[in-house]
Write a protein that holds these residues in place. Structure first.
Motif, PDB file in Angstrom:
ATOM      1  N   LYS A   1      12.978 151.880  81.133  1.00 59.86           N
ATOM      2  CA  LYS A   1      14.316 151.401  81.602  1.00 59.86           C
ATOM      3  C   LYS A   1      14.872 151.071  83.040  1.00 59.86           C
ATOM      4  CE  LYS A   1      19.138 152.771  80.389  1.00 59.86           C
ATOM      5  NZ  LYS A   1      20.148 154.092  80.363  1.00 59.86           N
ATOM      6  N   ARG A   2      13.951 151.714  83.731  1.00 54.29           N
ATOM      7  CA  ARG A   2      14.344 150.943  85.256  1.00 54.29           C
ATOM      8  C   ARG A   2      12.996 151.409  85.864  1.00 54.29           C
ATOM      9  NH1 ARG A   2      18.690 152.286  88.532  1.00 54.29           N
ATOM     10  NH2 ARG A   2      18.556 152.847  90.636  1.00 54.29           N
ATOM     11  N   GLY A   3      13.159 150.410  87.034  1.00 56.86           N
ATOM     12  CA  GLY A   3      11.577 150.541  87.325  1.00 56.86           C
ATOM     13  C   GLY A   3      11.891 149.010  89.326  1.00 56.86           C
ATOM     14  N   TYR A   4      10.466 148.862  89.486  1.00 53.85           N
ATOM     15  CA  TYR A   4      10.749 147.904  90.679  1.00 53.85           C
ATOM     16  C   TYR A   4       9.551 146.958  90.161  1.00 53.85           C
ATOM     17  CZ  TYR A   4      13.054 150.922  94.118  1.00 53.85           C
ATOM     18  OH  TYR A   4      14.328 151.643  94.576  1.00 53.85           O
ATOM     19  N   ILE A   5      10.080 145.758  90.558  1.00 54.22           N
ATOM     20  CA  ILE A   5       9.355 144.810  91.000  1.00 54.22           C
ATOM     21  C   ILE A   5       8.689 143.856  91.935  1.00 54.22           C
ATOM     22  CG2 ILE A   5      10.222 143.914  87.987  1.00 54.22           C
ATOM     23  CD1 ILE A   5      12.152 141.801  88.984  1.00 54.22           C
ATOM     24  N   PRO A   6       7.268 143.541  92.153  1.00 56.15           N
ATOM     25  CA  PRO A   6       7.371 142.739  93.289  1.00 56.15           C
ATOM     26  C   PRO A   6       7.796 141.204  93.302  1.00 56.15           C
ATOM     27  CG  PRO A   6       5.217 143.039  91.646  1.00 56.15           C
ATOM     28  CD  PRO A   6       6.151 144.270  91.180  1.00 56.15           C
ATOM     29  N   LEU A   7       8.592 141.241  94.303  1.00 52.13           N
ATOM     30  CA  LEU A   7       8.894 139.540  94.112  1.00 52.13           C
ATOM     31  C   LEU A   7       8.933 139.240  95.776  1.00 52.13           C
ATOM     32  CD1 LEU A   7      10.024 137.343  92.257  1.00 52.13           C
ATOM     33  CD2 LEU A   7      12.738 137.968  93.023  1.00 52.13           C
ATOM     34  N   SER A   8       8.306 138.138  95.669  1.00 55.45           N
ATOM     35  CA  SER A   8       8.153 137.446  96.836  1.00 55.45           C
ATOM     36  C   SER A   8       9.707 136.484  97.785  1.00 55.45           C
ATOM     37  CB  SER A   8       7.217 136.254  97.297  1.00 55.45           C
ATOM     38  OG  SER A   8       7.456 135.777  98.137  1.00 55.45           O
ATOM     39  N   LYS A   9       9.472 136.856  98.606  1.00 57.70           N
ATOM     40  CA  LYS A   9      11.414 136.070  99.753  1.00 57.70           C
ATOM     41  C   LYS A   9      11.315 135.193  99.576  1.00 57.70           C
ATOM     42  CE  LYS A   9       9.506 137.313 104.211  1.00 57.70           C
ATOM     43  NZ  LYS A   9      10.348 138.039 105.149  1.00 57.70           N
ATOM     44  N   LYS A  10       9.469 134.023  99.427  1.00 60.73           N
ATOM     45  CA  LYS A  10       9.659 132.476  99.550  1.00 60.73           C
ATOM     46  C   LYS A  10      10.970 131.904  98.298  1.00 60.73           C
ATOM     47  CE  LYS A  10       7.254 132.981 102.700  1.00 60.73           C
ATOM     48  NZ  LYS A  10       7.386 132.260 104.280  1.00 60.73           N
ATOM     49  N   GLN A  11      10.806 130.611  98.879  1.00 59.53           N
ATOM     50  CA  GLN A  11      11.775 130.066  97.799  1.00 59.53           C
ATOM     51  C   GLN A  11      10.579 129.590  96.377  1.00 59.53           C
ATOM     52  OE1 GLN A  11      13.818 126.458  99.522  1.00 59.53           O
ATOM     53  NE2 GLN A  11      14.520 125.849  97.327  1.00 59.53           N
ATOM     54  N   GLY A  12      11.301 129.943  95.081  1.00 59.43           N
ATOM     55  CA  GLY A  12      10.880 129.255  93.642  1.00 59.43           C
ATOM     56  C   GLY A  12       9.943 130.417  93.504  1.00 59.43           C
ATOM     57  N   SER A  13       9.215 131.489  94.497  1.00 56.96           N
ATOM     58  CA  SER A  13       8.988 132.383  93.665  1.00 56.96           C
ATOM     59  C   SER A  13       9.685 132.968  91.932  1.00 56.96           C
ATOM     60  CB  SER A  13       8.917 133.844  94.832  1.00 56.96           C
ATOM     61  OG  SER A  13       9.626 134.621  94.716  1.00 56.96           O
ATOM     62  N   ARG A  14       8.670 133.932  90.999  1.00 60.46           N
ATOM     63  CA  ARG A  14       9.178 134.349  90.029  1.00 60.46           C
ATOM     64  C   ARG A  14       8.926 135.248  89.902  1.00 60.46           C
ATOM     65  NH1 ARG A  14       9.577 128.758  86.605  1.00 60.46           N
ATOM     66  NH2 ARG A  14      10.010 127.648  89.038  1.00 60.46           N
ATOM     67  N   ILE A  15       8.878 135.953  88.286  1.00 65.85           N
ATOM     68  CA  ILE A  15       8.328 137.145  87.771  1.00 65.85           C
ATOM     69  C   ILE A  15       9.644 136.749  86.325  1.00 65.85           C
ATOM     70  CG2 ILE A  15      10.061 139.026  89.016  1.00 65.85           C
ATOM     71  CD1 ILE A  15       6.882 140.509  89.005  1.00 65.85           C
ATOM     72  N   VAL A  16       8.396 137.955  85.137  1.00 58.38           N
ATOM     73  CA  VAL A  16       9.697 137.876  84.098  1.00 58.38           C
ATOM     74  C   VAL A  16       9.263 139.065  83.590  1.00 58.38           C
ATOM     75  CG1 VAL A  16       9.043 137.511  81.614  1.00 58.38           C
ATOM     76  CG2 VAL A  16       8.442 135.920  83.100  1.00 58.38           C
ATOM     77  N   ILE A  17      10.308 140.290  83.273  1.00 54.78           N
ATOM     78  CA  ILE A  17      10.384 141.551  83.065  1.00 54.78           C
ATOM     79  C   ILE A  17      10.328 141.379  81.195  1.00 54.78           C
ATOM     80  CG2 ILE A  17      11.792 143.359  83.021  1.00 54.78           C
ATOM     81  CD1 ILE A  17      13.018 142.285  86.253  1.00 54.78           C
ATOM     82  N   SER A  18       9.701 142.185  80.575  1.00 59.89           N
ATOM     83  CA  SER A  18       9.519 142.339  79.518  1.00 59.89           C
ATOM     84  C   SER A  18       9.852 144.068  79.065  1.00 59.89           C
ATOM     85  CB  SER A  18       8.933 142.060  78.396  1.00 59.89           C
ATOM     86  OG  SER A  18       8.639 142.150  77.078  1.00 59.89           O
ATOM     87  N   VAL A  19      10.989 144.681  77.872  1.00 58.23           N
ATOM     88  CA  VAL A  19      11.310 146.044  77.681  1.00 58.23           C
ATOM     89  C   VAL A  19      11.653 145.553  76.362  1.00 58.23           C
ATOM     90  CG1 VAL A  19      12.913 147.753  77.806  1.00 58.23           C
ATOM     91  CG2 VAL A  19      12.610 146.210  79.582  1.00 58.23           C
ATOM     92  N   LEU A  20      10.499 146.955  75.329  1.00 59.72           N
ATOM     93  CA  LEU A  20      10.280 146.877  73.733  1.00 59.72           C
ATOM     94  C   LEU A  20      11.514 147.317  73.093  1.00 59.72           C
ATOM     95  CD1 LEU A  20       7.239 147.652  72.875  1.00 59.72           C
ATOM     96  CD2 LEU A  20       8.240 145.407  72.333  1.00 59.72           C
ATOM     97  N   CYS A  21      12.674 146.726  72.385  1.00 57.47           N
ATOM     98  CA  CYS A  21      13.876 147.530  72.348  1.00 57.47           C
ATOM     99  C   CYS A  21      13.918 147.813  70.792  1.00 57.47           C
ATOM    100  CB  CYS A  21      15.138 146.710  72.940  1.00 57.47           C
ATOM    101  SG  CYS A  21      15.092 146.622  74.665  1.00 57.47           S
ATOM    102  N   VAL A  22      14.421 148.592  69.847  1.00 55.03           N
ATOM    103  CA  VAL A  22      14.454 149.162  68.379  1.00 55.03           C
ATOM    104  C   VAL A  22      15.804 148.189  68.317  1.00 55.03           C
ATOM    105  CG1 VAL A  22      13.876 150.371  66.923  1.00 55.03           C
ATOM    106  CG2 VAL A  22      12.422 150.071  68.876  1.00 55.03           C
TER     107      VAL A  22
END
Length: 1233
Positions: free
Chosen positions: A1165-1186
């Protein structure tokens, strides 16, 4: 009574007679009337008699057709037989012989004497009865019935009564038809010489007797009515001289209700009957039938009409009848009708209108008998004991004298009675009413009795033609001559009356004196009257008054219970006259009050003038002071022509004497009919609230002489509000002269509104009078005009409290807030002096008076009037709008100011130094067009209370509003964004005061997130000072700023930006905002411009410059169901290079938020993601829900807690609602049956 003949064949009648008689009378029968309609009759009387009775055998054969109504209606044949052979050989032939007459109704009663224990006898009797039925009954009609002596009787009696009713009905129909045929034959011969009324009468009356015996009273009454009409036609036939009748002893007593008074055989005359007896005979039978029909009202109605019509017949034959036969007969007829109808009448059984009409007829009968009785009493010499009232005079003066062929003479033995009568006549004196009122007595005779009696003497009626025609047009109703030479003419007329055609002197038939006429009439009436009670009522004055009161009270009581209540009240006055004559003043006063009320209500003043003095005398004898005074007022209120002036003066003198001498306690009295009042013609008196005045009122006095009023009060009634009480206006003494008077009353200050005249009250000695009658106000030259119509127009108009002074604010434009300003108060006197006035000043919340400065007061010459209806009063001396201007400095002591003398009669302005304080800073806006300022926020109030007048009794209170405002309204906008990241911020200043503002300097204190570009001192980019801003105009200042971190000296972050403006103001206190008062008393010009204004500016970073973007990835294409795992995905992307140390040093913190009732989060439910400070960097966060529930629910949301919301684009990401389907069906949940 109906007869039924009994043919006793077997000698059975003695055995069964009692049983037959017990069934009589028949309880209910159905018969046919004359029109062949069935009528139900109750209690039909009947009698069973043997055919051998003498009553059936005594009639001659030729009489049977005329007296057929007396024949039996049916024949009952009584037989018995137990042997069939005996019936055939002996009984049958005899029965055939008996029933062979077809004109008679018959039926056979077979009497069985067989005992119930003897079966053979019963069978034999049954065989014989069956044979009798066969021989004598038919299919159309059953003529036999069986009477078992030892058996049950109920069915037999029902059968017997049914057969008897059939026989009676058939016999009655046959006989009615026979009589109708015979009557029709005679009616066709009515105008032929051979016609005989007696035969017609016998047939008609026989038919009526038959209907009466059958209880068909309506048909019997109709026959008598037709018989009466036919007889009247016979009597009125020309050419036949008939004897009228009525000359026998006892004929003076009416026989209207006694049909057997005389046998018809004694009144037969030739082919008819004498009218006098026969008409009474017919009416007696009509009344008899009406009483049987329970219709006493119709008896009274027909009786009254019959008495009137028959009285005319008696008048036409009066010369043949005994003396006063007509009057005596009418009296006895009325009395008999009253007695019989009232005894038969039962109240409450008829409709109310019929009941009232019945009592009206009873009253008419009493009145008719009363008038005739008074005529007899006048003839015997009781004329002085009859009240000469209008009703008695109207009744008797139109009633003609008796007209005998010869006026009765005085008997030789009655000389002593004549002397006694003469003594009584000489002792009679004229009556004088109260107050010495003398009136000509009303007549009780159509002509002079003395002349009428002597004209009808046998020896004078033929030859003295002069006496017949002389004097009819020269004498009044009472016999006195109207001409001045009346004595001379009377002497000549009397000498001719004494004479006779052949002998002018010493005639033995000299004219009779009035006493002789009375005595002669008394002896003649004694021979005429056969009723002892009636003669007794005429034997003495006491008996006469007793009978007179009985008749008068009877008429009055019945009239009171009928429609004609006024007739009853008038007759109450006649009863009161008798009570008054005998000293019963209490009863007389009660009756006289009713009569006076009736006459006054109807407006019959002449009749009221005749009765009211008697009521006044009764009240005086009873010591009823209030009633006596009221009657005096009513006498004075009557028309002046009804009394002499000296008599009216006597009424007034008696009123004044009682008011000032005999009255111990005050007596209220209504004089509305004597004193009326109205306002002066013209427009009403107009006053203002609080102003004194004098009201003039016109009063009409009906007194014949001057009247002094000890006090007068007038009540004014308000028309604008019914709840407002009456206002009394008092005056001292007043003198009222006859006719028109004008009195002036001093007015106390009434409430505003319109007033009309209310009630005029006053006092005369101990007499308190009251008048509520209004006069319309006649022409000025009319002194006697009096009307009792209430005027619609008001007499006084009091306007609402007039503004004697006006206080208002001198200016309406706003002043500077947080600065000491002059507030002007305009004082405007309105036709009223303000000398010595004191003004109390009280400021409201947020406002104070600077007591360190003086208050200035100056005259205003050019102020326009704020109220168009208020007269211009700024210069009351010369009316010039450019009067000399005055100026004076005043001090405020205990919140009040004393006005100088020069300000008492001119408009002036008071300038008060006030200070409106506000601790909050004004807030600017980011809109180019600033919103309209709210005037309520800057409004302050000043409560004013002005005391003025001679003794400061006048006050004027008013609260004025003073508006305050900031000098500028500040708004801001970004006009340009430079490439190097700087912003050009424009600050717009809009003037809010009616004065010229000059900006000398401005600097900006920025909030956190913004910094100054360039030098960084917060000053504008371009130095355009001084900047002049005219009223209602705008000015702009440009600052160069950029985004950055700003920390003040204390290390705290600023949340708001503040713009500081140093300005100066140039304005006039008569127009609006102006330099502060402190600057006016300062010597430096520079210091007067150093005013500082601060306003808050709210700056926000541009919303179109985010650094991160968060997006919600699409859900799977398959349906989402409850309990199914669903991956929720978000993509986080860096939009530009981020130099922020906080984000670059640590990973990005994320957090998934969801409603626990709808979703269960299966992942982290809560956490940290590594994300670069450069323009255009991206990341996908996925969580299972019922998903936990079905339906449209809100999906989980992704949040970045450590990143400011302004740096995130598309936040919150994701759809608003998603559709969740119910779970799929599962067989594991199925239970086998």
């Amino acid at each position: 009574m109906k007869w039924f003949s009994v043919e006793d064949v077997s000698n059975l009648w003695p055995t069964v007679k009692d049983r037959f008689d017990e069934r009589l009378p028949f309880r209910r029968a159905s018969l046919n009337n004359k029109t062949r309609n069935p009528v139900f009759v109750e209690n039909l009387n009947a009698e069973f008699i043997l055919t051998t009775d003498s009553r059936l055998r005594s009639r001659f054969p030729q009489e049977q057709s005329l007296f057929w109504f007396r024949e039996p209606y049916a024949t009952v044949v009584l037989v018995t037989c137990e042997d069939l052979d005996e019936f055939k050989t002996i009984l049958k032939p005899r029965l055939k012989l008996i029933v062979q007459n077809d004109e008679r109704e018959w039926f056979i009663v077979f009497v069985s004497r067989a005992h119930p224990s003897n079966d053979n006898a019963i069978k034999s009797a049954k065989k014989v009865y069956d044979r009798v039925q066969v021989e004598f009954s038919t299919k159309k009609r059953e003529r036999c019935c069986k009477f078992d002596i030892h058996g049950p009787e109920a069915l037999f009696w029902e059968d017997l009564e049914s057969k008897i009713m059939d026989c009676v009905r058939n016999t009655l129909d046959r006989r009615v038809q026979f009589y109708e045929d015979e009557i029709r034959k005679l009616s066709e011969q009515r105008f032929m010489p051979i016609w005989n009324f007696c035969n017609f009468f016998i047939l008609k009356e026989s038919l009526a007797f038959m209907f009466e015996m059958a209880h068909l009273y309506e048909d019997a009454l109709r026959e008598y009515d037709e018989l009466e009409l036919c007889y009247l036609e016979t009597v009125n036939m020309i050419g036949k001289h008939r004897d009228f009748g009525g000359v026998e002893h006892g004929d003076d007593h009416a026989a209207l209700l006694n049909p057997g008074n005389k046998p018809l055989s004694q009144i037969v005359q030739d082919d008819s009957f004498r009218e006098f007896e026969f008409r009474q005979y017919l009416f007696a039978y009509q009344s008899k039938l009406l009483f049987k029909l329970n219709r006493p009202f119709e008896v009274a109605s027909r009786g009254y009409s019959f008495v009137i019509s028959f009285s005319k017949s008696l008048t036409s034959h009066e010369h043949k009848l005994p003396f006063c036969m007509r009057e005596v007969w009418v009296i006895t007829a009325c009395w008999d009708l009253i007695t019989a109808s009232s005894s038969q009448y039962k109240a409450g059984l008829v409709a109310p209108d019929i009941e009232k009409e019945f009592y009206r007829l009873q009253g008419d009968l009493f009145s008719l008998g009363r008038v005739k009785f008074m005529r007899l009493a006048y003839l015997v010499g009781y004329g002085n004991d009859i009240e000469r009232s209008p009703v008695n005079s109207a009744s008797l003066s139109m009633l003609p004298w008796p007209r005998p062929s010869v006026w009765p003479s005085v008997p030789s033995e009655a000389s002593s009675e004549v002397l006694e009568k003469e003594k009584l006549i000489l002792q009679t004196t004229s009556k004088t009413k109260h107050f010495g009122i003398q009136r000509k007595e009303l007549p009780l005779e159509p002509t002079v009795l003395l002349r009428e009696a002597n004209r009808r003497r046998a020896s004078l009626s033929a030859g003295n033609a002069f006496e017949i025609f002389d004097g009819s047009d020269r004498s009044g109703p009472d016999g006195s001559s109207k001409s001045p030479n009346s004595q001379k003419k009377a002497g000549v007329s009397m000498s001719r009356t004494f004479s006779s055609p052949g002998n002018f002197e010493g005639s033995p038939d000299r004219p009779m004196r009035i006493a002789e006429i009375h005595v002669a009439a008394q002896h003649a009436l004694q021979e005429t009257i056969s009723d002892e009670d009636l003669w007794k009522s005429l034997s003495s004055v006491e008996e006469f008054e007793k009978k007179y009161l009985e008749l008068t009270k009877g008429a009055a009581d019945n009239y009171h219970r009928s429609w004609w209540k006024r007739h009853g009240v008038v007759l109450d006055g006649e009863i009161a006259a008798v009570c008054f004559r005998h000293g019963n003043f209490d009863q007389a006063a009660k009756s006289y009050e009713k009569v006076c009320a009736l006459y006054a209500g109807e407006g019959w003043q002449e009749l009221l003038a005749d009765v009211l003095p008697n009521l006044t005398e009764c009240q005086k004898m009873l010591n009823d002071q209030a009633g006596y005074l009221s009657s005096c007022i009513r006498l004075l209120s009557l028309d002046k022509s009804l009394f002499l002036n000296k008599e009216r003066e006597a009424f007034q003198a008696e009123l004044v004497r009682l008011a000032h001498s005999e009255l111990k306690d005050p007596v209220p009295l209504d004089v509305s009919s004597l004193i009326t009042f109205s306002g002066i013609p013209g427009p009403p008196l107009e006053l203002c609230d609080g102003d004194p005045g004098n009201l003039s009122v016109t009063v009409w006095s009906g007194f014949p002489d001057d009247m002094t009023l000890d006090s007068v009060s007038l009540t004014l009634m308000a028309t604008f509000n019914a709840d407002v009480g009456a206002k009394a206006v008092r005056s001292s003494t007043a003198m009222l002269k006859p006719g028109r008077n004008t009195i002036t009353l001093s007015l106390l200050p009434p409430k505003p509104g319109s007033y009309v005249l209310g009630v005029l009250t006053g006092q005369i000695g101990q007499l308190r009078f009251r008048s509520h009658s209004f006069s319309k106000g006649g022409p000025a030259d009319s002194d006697d005009f009096m009307s009792y119509e209430k005027p619609a127009r008001p007499i006084l108009k009091v306007f609402k409290p007039r503004a004697l002074v006006d206080l208002a604010a001198a200016i309406s434009s706003p002043l500077l807030i947080n600065e000491i300003q002059w507030a002007g108060i305009v004082v405007r006197p309105i036709d009223y002096s303000l000398k010595g006035a004191i003004l109390h000043i009280d400021t409201g919340p947020g406002l104070s008076i600077e007591k360190s400065f003086v208050i200035e007061m100056e005259s205003c010459a050019n102020l326009s009037q704020t109220e168009p209806d208020t007269p211009n009063s700024f210069d009351s001396q010369n009316g010039s709008p450019t009067a000399n201007k005055q100026l004076e400095q005043l001090t405020l002591e205990d919140g009040k100011i004393n006005f100088p003398d020069w300000a008492s009669d001119m408009d002036s302005v008071i300038w008060v130094p006030i200070w409106a304080k506000s601790d909050s800073l004004p807030r600017g806006s980011s809109s180019v067009a600033p919103p309209r300022p709210n005037m309520v926020d800057g409004m302050r109030t000043i409560a004013l209370n002005l005391e003025f007048g001679a003794s400061h009794n006048q006050t004027f209170e008013r609260t004025i509003a003073v508006h305050f405002s900031d000098p500028f309204h500040v708004s801001s906008r970004v006009i340009d964004k430079c490439n190097e990241g700087t912003l050009l911020l424009q600050v717009i200043l809009q003037s809010q005061v009616k004065a010229t503002l000059t900006v000398y300097d401005a600097w900006l204190e920025l909030q956190d997130g913004f910094v100054h570009a360039g030098q960084g001192d917060g000053r504008p980019t371009l130095g355009s000072f001084p900047l002049a801003v005219s009223p209602t105009s705008k000015g702009g200042i440009i600052f160069n700023i950029c985004l950055g971190k700003t920390i003040d000296e204390n290390g705290a972050e600023k949340s708001e930006s503040i713009v500081n403006i140093r300005y100066g103001i140039s304005g006039d206190r008569t127009s609006g905002a102006h330099p502060p008062v402190a600057m006016e008393y300062s010597g430096s010009d520079a210091s007067r411009k150093d005013l500082t204004f601060r306003s808050v500016l709210v700056l926000q970073r541009p919303v179109l410059d985010p650094c991160m973007a968060v997006g919600f990835l699409p859900l799977p294409s398959v349906d989402l169901r409850v309990g199914q795992l669903v991956p929720m995905k978000w993509r986080v992307e860096m939009l530009k290079d981020l130099e922020d140390k906080e984000i670059s040093k640590h990973n990005v913190l994320y957090e998934v938020n969801a409603n626990p009732e709808n979703w269960m989060i299966a992942g982290r439910k809560r956490g940290y993601i590594p994300l670069s400070k450069k323009q255009g960097s991206r990341i996908v966060i996925s969580v299972l829900c019922v998903p936990l529930v079905a339906g449209y629910v809100r999906p989980p949301q992704l949040g970045l807690p450590n990143v400011d919301e302004s740096d995130i684009s598309c936040n919150p990401p994701g759809p608003h609602l998603v559709c969740i389907m119910p779970p799929a069906l599962s067989s594991s949940f199925c239970v086998p049956v």
